[in-house]
Design an enzyme around this catalytic site. Structure first.
Site, PDB file in Angstrom:
ATOM      1  N   GLY A 199     130.536  94.609  66.183  1.00 18.16           N
ATOM      2  CA  GLY A 199     129.308  95.352  66.419  1.00 18.16           C
ATOM      3  C   GLY A 199     128.698  94.924  67.731  1.00 18.16           C
ATOM      4  O   GLY A 199     128.988  95.480  68.785  1.00 18.16           O
ATOM      5  N   GLN A 231      85.234  97.983  64.359  1.00 16.39           N
ATOM      6  CA  GLN A 231      85.854  97.246  65.459  1.00 16.39           C
ATOM      7  C   GLN A 231      87.291  96.850  65.161  1.00 16.39           C
ATOM      8  O   GLN A 231      88.164  96.906  66.042  1.00 16.39           O
ATOM      9  CB  GLN A 231      85.022  96.000  65.776  1.00 16.39           C
ATOM     10  CG  GLN A 231      85.491  95.265  67.037  1.00 16.39           C
ATOM     11  CD  GLN A 231      84.688  94.013  67.295  1.00 16.39           C
ATOM     12  OE1 GLN A 231      84.749  93.069  66.515  1.00 16.39           O
ATOM     13  NE2 GLN A 231      83.911  94.011  68.384  1.00 16.39           N
ATOM     14  N   GLU A 241     123.288 100.111  70.009  1.00 16.38           N
ATOM     15  CA  GLU A 241     123.442 100.025  71.471  1.00 16.38           C
ATOM     16  C   GLU A 241     122.911  98.704  72.029  1.00 16.38           C
ATOM     17  O   GLU A 241     122.340  98.644  73.112  1.00 16.38           O
ATOM     18  CB  GLU A 241     122.799 101.231  72.162  1.00 16.38           C
ATOM     19  CG  GLU A 241     123.486 102.545  71.802  1.00 16.38           C
ATOM     20  CD  GLU A 241     122.956 103.729  72.574  1.00 16.38           C
ATOM     21  OE1 GLU A 241     122.683 103.595  73.784  1.00 16.38           O
ATOM     22  OE2 GLU A 241     122.821 104.802  71.964  1.00 16.38           O
TER      23      GLU A 241
END
Length: 445
Positions: A151, A298, A383
């Site tokens: 891989g 906030q 990739e």
């Protein structure tokens, strides 16, 4: 690192692409079957001219410029051998489509990944046979590199190409192959040199049509709804006419393709992050809690600010890496690795934070964020996993350091050499002893 921004025409082109993704492509994606190749969606990408852009090299195509409609800009003329869309254009395509329809983005990217080796390394016959079909959306391509035991370490692949007359017989397995087992042809990387230590040097790339005898496959059900499968090669015959590039240089073909596509994986991630951010802005502005809209809290506002800042930083890293690739900069590997690493990790953070701010509704099947939550995980692996990108970055940094030290050493050495060379013509023979004594006495006086 140069300051980077898109020009107005590029910005308009991206906006039109997002509209196309939502209005034309998303309805087709929604009709598709999860885990299967969506051929109507691919055909639509072809009809819109988007697939052809992957293999057409013009000045307009580089930046999405021109006077035609969004999908047609930059087209015209035949593809120049070995080229295609630039890295920046590919990033703009993928980011814009991903923001409106991730399935369309992935379908386009996989067509490019599978067919770019043919465009860049194929023979004229191979190109003429397959590129028009891929560009029109009539043929489905696939990039078959990964294996059960190879891989991240792609050079360790074990699929054997055993000599057979004037060709070879492919024997072994491929796994985690997008568009398998439904693709019409595969770019397959196999080992033709099995000698010890050959690794990347012993790999050859082949174009293998799906109907070759001995080639079978099966689908793999994954978290994201894309077609991914395994392939089994049982003495699949290939000839020299099927070779992409040169025998024994297939690893270079693979890396050439991945180097082009790596920044655009980051662009895909940025597109998803922007979609999640847009949804969060809309939700927190209209949803009320504790007596007012969520945006007035906030804790919420700071989270949104962090999401936006990281997304913008990721976008700029991606564009800079793509521009570096297109201009042939020497630091492309480091920039590409940084872009993919930061963008995919950022997208994971942004989508997860968006889910948190939406609450339980975001996890309901069919919700945009539920879809993005399943989509966003894989890009951190394929990739080149995040860990691999960090390794590349570190190696490139130390390589640049060594190169800089060598340049500095040479710069310091050159003046010394010049001084020595300049002194040689002026050298004279030693004066006679009497003259030296006279000179010495004169100096003493």
């Amino acid at each position: 690192m140069p300051v980077f921004s898109l020009d107005p025409e590029q910005t308009d082109w991206c906006a039109e692409l997002r509209t196309l993704a939502v209005e034309r492509l998303r309805p087709l994606a929604e009709k598709g079957e999860p885990g299967r190749v969506n051929r109507p969606l691919i055909a639509a990408l072809g009809e819109l001219g988007l697939l052809a852009r992957l293999f057409t090299d013009t000045e307009g195509a580089r930046a999405g410029r021109g006077g035609a409609s969004a999908p047609e800009r930059g087209r015209g003329g035949s593809a120049e051998r070995g080229r295609g869309a630039g890295a920046l254009e590919l990033c703009l395509l993928r980011e814009s489509l991903a923001q409106g329809c991730t399935e369309a983005e992935t379908a386009l990217a996989l067509q490019g990944l599978g067919a770019c080796p043919v465009a860049r390394a194929g023979t004229e016959r191979q190109r003429a046979r397959w590129l028009p079909e891929v560009s029109a959306g009539r043929a489905v391509a696939a990039f078959a590199l990964s294996e059960p035991g190879a891989g991240s370490d792609a050079a360790a692949l074990a699929l054997r190409a055993e000599p057979d007359g004037d060709g070879w017989l492919l024997t072994g397995e491929k796994r985690w192959i997008s568009n398998a087992p439904e693709a019409d042809f595969y770019t397959v990387f196999a080992r033709t040199d099995r000698s010890e230590g050959a690794r990347g040097r012993g790999i050859t790339a082949f174009l293998v049509p799906a109907d070759r005898p001995g080639l079978t496959g099966s689908a793999i059900e994954m978290l994201a709804p894309h077609a991914i499968g395994a392939l089994v090669f049982d003495a699949v015959p290939v000839t020299r006419e099927d070779v992409l590039g040169e025998e024994g240089h297939g690893f270079r073909v693979a890396m050439d393709t991945l180097n082009l596509f790596r920044p655009s994986v980051g662009a895909f991630a940025v597109g998803m992050a922007r979609a999640a951010l847009d949804a969060t802005l809309e939700h927190t502005a209209r949803r009320t809690a504790f007596g007012g809209p969520l945006k007035d809290l906030q804790a919420v506002a700071h989270q949104v600010a962090e999401m936006a800042t990281r997304t913008e930083a990721a976008r700029l890293l991606v564009y800079a890496a793509a521009e570096a690739y297109d201009t042939g900069a020497p630091d492309v590997p480091r920039r590409s690795a940084m872009a993919k690493l930061f963008a995919t990790e950022t997208a994971q953070f942004v989508v997860d934070t968006a889910v948190q701010l939406h609450g339980a509704g975001a996890l309901q099947r069919g919700h945009l964020l539920e879809h993005l939550y399943r989509e966003v995980r894989a890009p951190r692996i394929y990739e080149g996993a995040s860990e691999v990108q960090r390794t590349i970055i570190a190696k490139e940094l130390y390589k640049e350091r060594r190169a800089q030290r060598e340049r500095t050493r040479q710069e310091r050495t050159e003046p010394e050499r010049a001084g020595l060379e300049g002194a040689r013509p002026g050298r004279t023979e030693p004066a006679p002893v009497g003259e030296r004594a006279s000179q010495s006495g004169s100096q003493a006086a």
